[in-house]
Write an enzyme that holds these catalytic residues in place. Structure first.
Site, PDB file in Angstrom:
ATOM      1  CG  ASP A   1      -0.275   0.012   2.539  1.00 14.75           C
ATOM      2  OD1 ASP A   1       0.736  -0.702   2.694  1.00 14.75           O
ATOM      3  OD2 ASP A   1      -0.761   0.727   3.444  1.00 14.75           O
TER       4      ASP A   1
ATOM      5  CG  ASP B   1       7.399   4.158   2.296  1.00 13.50           C
ATOM      6  OD1 ASP B   1       7.478   2.988   2.691  1.00 13.50           O
ATOM      7  OD2 ASP B   1       6.857   5.067   2.959  1.00 13.50           O
TER       8      ASP B   1
ATOM      9  CD  GLU C   1       4.296   1.074   6.985  1.00 16.13           C
ATOM     10  OE1 GLU C   1       5.060   1.442   7.888  1.00 16.13           O
ATOM     11  OE2 GLU C   1       3.956   1.819   6.038  1.00 16.13           O
TER      12      GLU C   1
ATOM     13  CD  GLU D   1       8.705   0.547   5.695  1.00 13.90           C
ATOM     14  OE1 GLU D   1       8.964   1.488   4.915  1.00 13.90           O
ATOM     15  OE2 GLU D   1       7.551   0.247   6.040  1.00 13.90           O
TER      16      GLU D   1
ATOM     17  CG  HIS E   1       5.200   9.314   2.515  1.00 14.07           C
ATOM     18  ND1 HIS E   1       4.532   9.321   3.715  1.00 14.07           N
ATOM     19  CD2 HIS E   1       5.464   8.008   2.267  1.00 14.07           C
ATOM     20  CE1 HIS E   1       4.403   8.084   4.163  1.00 14.07           C
ATOM     21  NE2 HIS E   1       4.973   7.268   3.299  1.00 14.07           N
TER      22      HIS E   1
END
EC number: 3.5.1.18
Length: 397
Positions: A81, A112, A146, A175, A364
């Site tokens: 996700d 990510d 997550e 990660e 992000h």
């Protein structure tokens, strides 16, 4: 004349691009787990798809896959996700297009952490194809929760594996861990997280008649002073000092001539292994009780937390990962417990876990991207690690 590309490099890039093209914005599966199910199943993995539910949270799809039944069992964990793309018009390339441009792979999740999933899947498949009868097992724990509430993901997937009698020896979570260059850092632990909500109760009234009211705002400031008066601790060899940050102060007052009835503050503490959730809550209450006498009443409540600090002690497993990274990059990684929380906080209850993935500088962000060369190098690091692991680690190691 350039050297020919390896099947491992090609597969790491191919798998990552295919995953990025799945619009799996949390909690949507977006086809990412279905894709992995097909890829892993075709190479002999036993694959289970599991959907978990809970009140007031979205249903979430998860995947568990295992090749082999013997010990030791090396687990790769991660999530497919991703966070929303934000302003899609601000992206240089389609956020789900998986475009390569000037040596960079663009797309939401490239860092990510679909890049990590693609790299470790490619490495595991490459190893299995070359060593079909290797002495052990490889498993995958992949969640779609997550980036969301983390309620219907790894925590329940791990509980399910225990109920099935699955046993794990060590885990690598993919990660993004590196601050600047691939090989900078392994995460061998994480700080815990505790959120508190402080309310000071006053008496509402007219600002022109303060003697008829009791303003809670000055009192709230005194209580916050008590919380922040001294550091919680000085840290230790493996952890930075615990840190309390006030993240919100609010009275909900829309008027300019009214003293509010209540004042509220929210704070978050990132804490090291000096504390447990219980001892930290007790310390917060002690500090509030130390505020000056005569203040209006204050109450504090804590959000539920499944995030405690933990540390994977250095040893043969950590050394193997460091050796694989150094052999590929020339860097000996720092062993760190910095950063926020991750699903490692759940995995540590089942087996030792470390984290290593790509450079996290664009995660992000708009135009999230990773150098293709880093993605391919990461796959080679994982491949070296798998080879060394099954040569040197016993189930008891």
């Amino acid at each position: 004349m350039s050297e020919p590309r390896s099947p491992l490099a090609d597969n790491a890039l191919e798998l990552t691009r295919a995953l990025i093209r799945c619009a799996s914005v949390t909690p949507e599966e977006g086809g990412a787990l279905s894709f992995l199910e097909g890829v892993l199943g075709a190479d002999g993995f036993d694959v289970e798809r599991l959907t978990f539910s809970a009140p007031d949270t979205p249903d979430v799809d998860n995947l568990y896959a295992r090749y082999g039944n013997a010990r030791p069992c090396l687990v790769f964990a991660g999530h497919t996700d991703v966070v929303p793309v934000g302003d899609e018009a601000a992206w240089t390339h389609d956020p789900f297009g998986a475009v390569t441009d000037n040596g960079l792979l663009y797309g939401r999740g490239a860092v990510d952490m679909k890049g990590g999933v693609g790299a470790f899947a490619a490495a595991a498949l490459d190893y299995i194809r070359a060593n079909p009868g290797f002495p052990g097992s490889i498993a995958f724990l992949i969640t779609g929760d997550e980036e969301g509430p983390a309620v219907n993901g790894s925590v329940k997937l791990l509980q399910w594996t225990r109920e099935q009698g699955e046993e794990f020896d060590h885990c690598i979570l993919g990660e993004p861990t590196n601050p600047q260059a691939l090989g900078d850092m392994i995460k061998v632990g994480r700080r815990g997280s505790l959120t508190g909500r402080l309310t000071v109760h006053g008496v509402q009234g007219h600002v022109a008649y303060p003697h008829r009211a009791r303003n809670p705002i000055p009192a709230l400031m005194r209580y916050l002073d008590a919380l922040l008066a001294t550091p919680l601790d000085a840290g230790n060899e493996r952890f930075d000092a615990s840190n309390l940050e006030v993240i919100s102060v609010d009275v909900g007052n829309q008027a300019t001539n009214v003293i509010p009835a209540d004042a509220h503050a929210v704070f978050n503490i990132r804490f090291n292994d000096i504390w447990t959730l219980e001892t930290l809550q007790a310390e917060v209450r002690r500090r509030l009780a130390s505020a000056p006498e005569g203040l209006p009443e204050a109450t504090v409540r804590f959000d539920p937390s499944n995030s405690v600090s933990f540390l994977t002690e250095p040893g043969p497993f950590v050394d193997l990962m460091c050796d694989a990274i150094e052999a590929e990059t020339g860097r000996r990684p720092e062993l760190s417990t910095s950063g926020g929380t991750s699903d490692a906080r759940f995995i540590k209850d089942y087996c030792p876990v470390i984290e290593f993935g790509l450079v996290g500088d664009t995660m992000h962000q708009v135009d999230e991207r990773t150098p293709v060369a880093d993605l391919e190098a990461l796959a080679r690091i994982y491949r070296r690690m798998i080879e060394a692991y099954f040569s040197r680690i016993s189930p008891a190691g």
